[in-house]
Design a protein around this motif. Sequence first.
Motif, PDB file in Angstrom:
ATOM      1  N   PHE A   1      -3.072   1.644  -8.413  1.00 17.09           N
ATOM      2  CA  PHE A   1      -3.187   1.014  -7.104  1.00 17.09           C
ATOM      3  C   PHE A   1      -4.632   1.094  -6.629  1.00 17.09           C
ATOM      4  O   PHE A   1      -5.302   2.106  -6.797  1.00 17.09           O
ATOM      5  CB  PHE A   1      -2.278   1.733  -6.101  1.00 17.09           C
ATOM      6  N   THR A   2      -5.125  -0.021  -6.056  1.00 17.09           N
ATOM      7  CA  THR A   2      -6.467  -0.055  -5.478  1.00 17.09           C
ATOM      8  C   THR A   2      -6.414  -0.765  -4.132  1.00 17.09           C
ATOM      9  O   THR A   2      -5.738  -1.785  -3.994  1.00 17.09           O
ATOM     10  CB  THR A   2      -7.461  -0.793  -6.397  1.00 17.09           C
ATOM     11  N   GLU A   3      -7.140  -0.225  -3.170  1.00 15.59           N
ATOM     12  CA  GLU A   3      -7.220  -0.889  -1.868  1.00 15.59           C
ATOM     13  C   GLU A   3      -8.611  -0.681  -1.282  1.00 15.59           C
ATOM     14  O   GLU A   3      -9.223   0.379  -1.442  1.00 15.59           O
ATOM     15  CB  GLU A   3      -6.167  -0.347  -0.901  1.00 15.59           C
TER      16      GLU A   3
ATOM     17  N   SER B   1       0.809  -1.217   0.000  1.00  7.50           N
ATOM     18  CA  SER B   1       0.000   0.000   0.000  1.00  7.50           C
ATOM     19  C   SER B   1       0.842   1.267   0.000  1.00  7.50           C
ATOM     20  O   SER B   1       1.928   1.312   0.575  1.00  7.50           O
ATOM     21  CB  SER B   1      -0.904  -0.001   1.241  1.00  7.50           C
ATOM     22  N   PHE B   2       0.323   2.317  -0.678  1.00  6.91           N
ATOM     23  CA  PHE B   2       0.899   3.662  -0.593  1.00  6.91           C
ATOM     24  C   PHE B   2       0.347   4.415   0.607  1.00  6.91           C
ATOM     25  O   PHE B   2       0.779   5.521   0.905  1.00  6.91           O
ATOM     26  CB  PHE B   2       0.528   4.500  -1.824  1.00  6.91           C
ATOM     27  N   LEU B   3      -0.649   3.817   1.266  1.00  8.08           N
ATOM     28  CA  LEU B   3      -1.428   4.553   2.261  1.00  8.08           C
ATOM     29  C   LEU B   3      -1.137   4.048   3.664  1.00  8.08           C
ATOM     30  O   LEU B   3      -0.808   2.883   3.873  1.00  8.08           O
ATOM     31  CB  LEU B   3      -2.915   4.400   1.970  1.00  8.08           C
ATOM     32  N   LYS B   4      -1.280   4.935   4.614  1.00  8.92           N
ATOM     33  CA  LYS B   4      -1.260   4.512   6.007  1.00  8.92           C
ATOM     34  C   LYS B   4      -2.485   5.097   6.683  1.00  8.92           C
ATOM     35  O   LYS B   4      -3.011   6.146   6.281  1.00  8.92           O
ATOM     36  CB  LYS B   4       0.024   4.953   6.701  1.00  8.92           C
ATOM     37  N   ILE B   5      -2.948   4.379   7.700  1.00  6.59           N
ATOM     38  CA  ILE B   5      -4.163   4.788   8.382  1.00  6.59           C
ATOM     39  C   ILE B   5      -3.914   4.808   9.881  1.00  6.59           C
ATOM     40  O   ILE B   5      -3.303   3.904  10.437  1.00  6.59           O
ATOM     41  CB  ILE B   5      -5.335   3.853   8.027  1.00  6.59           C
TER      42      ILE B   5
ATOM     43  N   CYS C   1      -4.253 -10.573  -3.860  1.00  8.97           N
ATOM     44  CA  CYS C   1      -3.723  -9.544  -2.964  1.00  8.97           C
ATOM     45  C   CYS C   1      -4.269  -8.178  -3.350  1.00  8.97           C
ATOM     46  O   CYS C   1      -4.513  -7.895  -4.524  1.00  8.97           O
ATOM     47  CB  CYS C   1      -2.198  -9.487  -3.045  1.00  8.97           C
ATOM     48  N   MET C   2      -4.461  -7.343  -2.346  1.00  3.39           N
ATOM     49  CA  MET C   2      -4.834  -5.955  -2.567  1.00  3.39           C
ATOM     50  C   MET C   2      -4.290  -5.147  -1.388  1.00  3.39           C
ATOM     51  O   MET C   2      -4.546  -5.482  -0.233  1.00  3.39           O
ATOM     52  CB  MET C   2      -6.361  -5.805  -2.666  1.00  3.39           C
ATOM     53  N   GLY C   3      -3.513  -4.124  -1.697  1.00  3.35           N
ATOM     54  CA  GLY C   3      -2.946  -3.315  -0.625  1.00  3.35           C
ATOM     55  C   GLY C   3      -1.947  -4.071   0.233  1.00  3.35           C
ATOM     56  O   GLY C   3      -1.834  -3.819   1.433  1.00  3.35           O
ATOM     57  N   GLY C   4      -1.242  -5.023  -0.374  1.00  2.00           N
ATOM     58  CA  GLY C   4      -0.224  -5.758   0.361  1.00  2.00           C
ATOM     59  C   GLY C   4      -0.753  -6.853   1.257  1.00  2.00           C
ATOM     60  O   GLY C   4      -0.022  -7.350   2.123  1.00  2.00           O
ATOM     61  N   ARG C   5      -2.006  -7.285   1.059  1.00  2.00           N
ATOM     62  CA  ARG C   5      -2.584  -8.323   1.924  1.00  2.00           C
ATOM     63  C   ARG C   5      -3.651  -9.081   1.160  1.00  2.00           C
ATOM     64  O   ARG C   5      -4.235  -8.576   0.190  1.00  2.00           O
ATOM     65  CB  ARG C   5      -3.179  -7.683   3.172  1.00  2.00           C
ATOM     66  N   SER C   6      -3.908 -10.300   1.591  1.00  2.00           N
ATOM     67  CA  SER C   6      -4.984 -11.102   1.027  1.00  2.00           C
ATOM     68  C   SER C   6      -6.297 -10.724   1.695  1.00  2.00           C
ATOM     69  O   SER C   6      -6.322 -10.049   2.730  1.00  2.00           O
ATOM     70  CB  SER C   6      -4.697 -12.588   1.250  1.00  2.00           C
TER      71      SER C   6
ATOM     72  N   VAL D   1     -10.017   2.995  -2.064  1.00  2.00           N
ATOM     73  CA  VAL D   1      -9.058   4.026  -2.463  1.00  2.00           C
ATOM     74  C   VAL D   1      -8.411   3.586  -3.768  1.00  2.00           C
ATOM     75  O   VAL D   1      -7.875   2.477  -3.858  1.00  2.00           O
ATOM     76  CB  VAL D   1      -7.970   4.250  -1.391  1.00  2.00           C
ATOM     77  N   LYS D   2      -8.481   4.439  -4.790  1.00  8.41           N
ATOM     78  CA  LYS D   2      -7.809   4.181  -6.064  1.00  8.41           C
ATOM     79  C   LYS D   2      -6.798   5.291  -6.302  1.00  8.41           C
ATOM     80  O   LYS D   2      -7.125   6.477  -6.148  1.00  8.41           O
ATOM     81  CB  LYS D   2      -8.807   4.124  -7.224  1.00  8.41           C
ATOM     82  N   CYS D   3      -5.593   4.921  -6.675  1.00 10.29           N
ATOM     83  CA  CYS D   3      -4.539   5.901  -6.935  1.00 10.29           C
ATOM     84  C   CYS D   3      -4.160   5.876  -8.413  1.00 10.29           C
ATOM     85  O   CYS D   3      -4.235   4.825  -9.066  1.00 10.29           O
ATOM     86  CB  CYS D   3      -3.319   5.619  -6.058  1.00 10.29           C
ATOM     87  N   PHE D   4      -3.732   7.056  -8.923  1.00 12.83           N
ATOM     88  CA  PHE D   4      -3.519   7.241 -10.358  1.00 12.83           C
ATOM     89  C   PHE D   4      -2.138   7.830 -10.617  1.00 12.83           C
ATOM     90  O   PHE D   4      -1.556   8.505  -9.761  1.00 12.83           O
ATOM     91  CB  PHE D   4      -4.593   8.173 -10.921  1.00 12.83           C
ATOM     92  N   ASP D   5      -1.655   7.571 -11.852  1.00  6.19           N
ATOM     93  CA  ASP D   5      -0.403   8.203 -12.255  1.00  6.19           C
ATOM     94  C   ASP D   5      -0.709   9.501 -13.004  1.00  6.19           C
ATOM     95  O   ASP D   5      -1.872   9.926 -13.080  1.00  6.19           O
ATOM     96  CB  ASP D   5       0.438   7.247 -13.102  1.00  6.19           C
ATOM     97  N   ARG D   6       0.315  10.122 -13.533  1.00  3.66           N
ATOM     98  CA  ARG D   6       0.134  11.437 -14.169  1.00  3.66           C
ATOM     99  C   ARG D   6      -0.635  11.364 -15.478  1.00  3.66           C
ATOM    100  O   ARG D   6      -1.069  12.397 -16.000  1.00  3.66           O
ATOM    101  CB  ARG D   6       1.507  12.070 -14.392  1.00  3.66           C
ATOM    102  N   LYS D   7      -0.805  10.123 -16.019  1.00  8.09           N
ATOM    103  CA  LYS D   7      -1.613   9.957 -17.222  1.00  8.09           C
ATOM    104  C   LYS D   7      -3.028   9.489 -16.867  1.00  8.09           C
ATOM    105  O   LYS D   7      -3.773   9.027 -17.726  1.00  8.09           O
ATOM    106  CB  LYS D   7      -0.944   8.960 -18.162  1.00  8.09           C
ATOM    107  N   ASN D   8      -3.358   9.609 -15.577  1.00  3.37           N
ATOM    108  CA  ASN D   8      -4.690   9.278 -15.065  1.00  3.37           C
ATOM    109  C   ASN D   8      -5.025   7.791 -15.185  1.00  3.37           C
ATOM    110  O   ASN D   8      -6.186   7.401 -15.289  1.00  3.37           O
ATOM    111  CB  ASN D   8      -5.773  10.098 -15.775  1.00  3.37           C
TER     112      ASN D   8
END
Length: 623
Positions: A166-168, A86-90, A332-337, A155-162
């Motif tokens: 990443f999805t979690e 994941s790119f995210l922390k909570i 896997c999604m977000g580094g976990r099953s 949560v969906k994350c995008f690059d500069r080309k939209n």
Amino acid sequence: MEQLLKMVLCLSLFVLTAFFYENNLFHKVNFGALKVYKYDTLISRNDSVYIIDTPGCKIPNYEAFDLSIREKILPGRFTNCDKTRSFLKISSNCLEIDHADVQKSQFKNSFSFCRVHRIYRPRQGQHHNFFRYIPIKGRLMTGDQLCLESDMARVKCFDRKNRTIFTELYWIYQRNDSYEELCDKRLRKRMDDPKITENLNVLLLGVDSTSRLNSQRYFLKTRQILEREFNSFEFKGHNIVGMTTFQNVVPVLTGKSIYELKEDGKFGNTTMDNFQFIWKDFEENGYRTLFAEDAAHMATFDYFKPGFQNYPAQFYNRPWSVAWWYAGSPRCMGGRSEPEAVMEYLTKFVDVYKSKPYFAFVFLSSLTHDRQELSAEMDEVMSKFFTKAYESNAFNNTMVFFFSDHGFRIGRTRWSNIGMYEVLSPMLFITVPKWFSDKYKKIDKNLRNNANKLTTVYDIHETLRDILNFNGRVEEHSSILRGESLFSDVSKTRNCTDVGVPESLCSCSHYINVKNFSTLYATRNLSTDIVSKLNDLLKNHQSVCERISLDKTISVYQEVSGRKHTYRISIRTLPGKALFEASVSSINDKYHVGQILRINKYGDQSKCLNDYFLRNYCYCKDT
């Protein structure tokens, strides 16, 4: 003398090494786990012929690594979820993008932003697969923080080309003050009853398709923790009452078979909302309730069934699980099953409510339903959960039922005598707080004794009833009941008929292989009796299902412990090369075919049929 001892030791080590090498065992055991947990031996040694030895039931003491199946046991496998980290922390239910993790990823030069959506389903009156995404914020940028008010989010994350990179999906514990007040009010009313002396929490934690023996092969860490760190009882004579998850879970939660719940046993068009599941009784008594599963497409009450239109429990993860399924059911999604994500939530839940009453039912299928070797990964998930619970003392007031529905029904070991037994003998551990055992010594003694008797899910239900109405007294029965609380001393003379187990599913029955069955079949071909019953079951679906014919009789086993002639027969049929197993009994020259079990995957062969029971048998004409 010393020199001689050294020679003997070296020779012994050589023989032992050769044994493991010849039997191909080195790669089949998680030696990392053995090193950490200091197992003394790889294979347990049996001291007695029977694991259950009572007047009513005798079950052979099979070895988990018996020579007859050892080469068929696959090494444990693990899913590597690191690539989806994941790119995210909570923290405190607030999300933010972890800049350091972004910089470590392959998207460090292209990452742009994330979008957050609530996963929403109304609590009442909706289709069991309904959910929708509701936007929470336009864009979440690096350095932003977003505090969530809902308990489920994507949560969906995008690059500069939209492009999505990443999805979690998040399932987050959210406190509901009005619900807490209601529970406290109900609990005060419960405590006004002088008959109630304890408020034990209940956790029913299930893992699909795991026999007691398979837990010995793959659940090394989990078993170690349960046996050494907790006050646990392993029930060695636990027997299924049906072949499916649904058939074995319904009696736990209702005390009834599926045919007592609904006369025809068919639930394809029947929602589950109006049935009296035991968690409703606990909730009325001030208990918080949680119901969670993974693998939404084959969940217990949803596989070819309409599930619940209303939330069955206060904390319910199905909308989140359906969202995971609609995302393509990624491993896997977000580094976990998905099982890991469910257990992360459960870890938080049992810690929050360790001093307040709760009833939680959690059942996990995605790892172990189809792949026996992925039990090793489930072991990692479960051992992590139990370790954290031990460290936080989360189960100081909780009874944990760690169970399975049935053993593995397909696969390489299925064709052996041991494989047949394993299907019938699911894992069951019951963990009790140490103070409870010390305070109620008779119950502790009965649990220990009952662990070595024939038991079923009906006994689990009666035990749950005892917890709900706990008064410290142990009820003893003058006659054998189908279900008896495991707090009482269940009868030693009970047999499968007494406890509601069909003869074809009875692990107390002993069979020997009839290697030359041509003599037996000279007077009557019992395999054709099974095929006739298959076609009879499908007679109302002849327009879509092919007529079945016998291809081959694979094996015949004869029961040696009963008063009537009973055979367990495995056959292959055409079209489709389906594999079936059934018992055929003869009384006064009349033959009866018991429940027919499908013992290989049917895949898309029965896609034309929407009946979850008959799908095991149908071969579609358009296949």
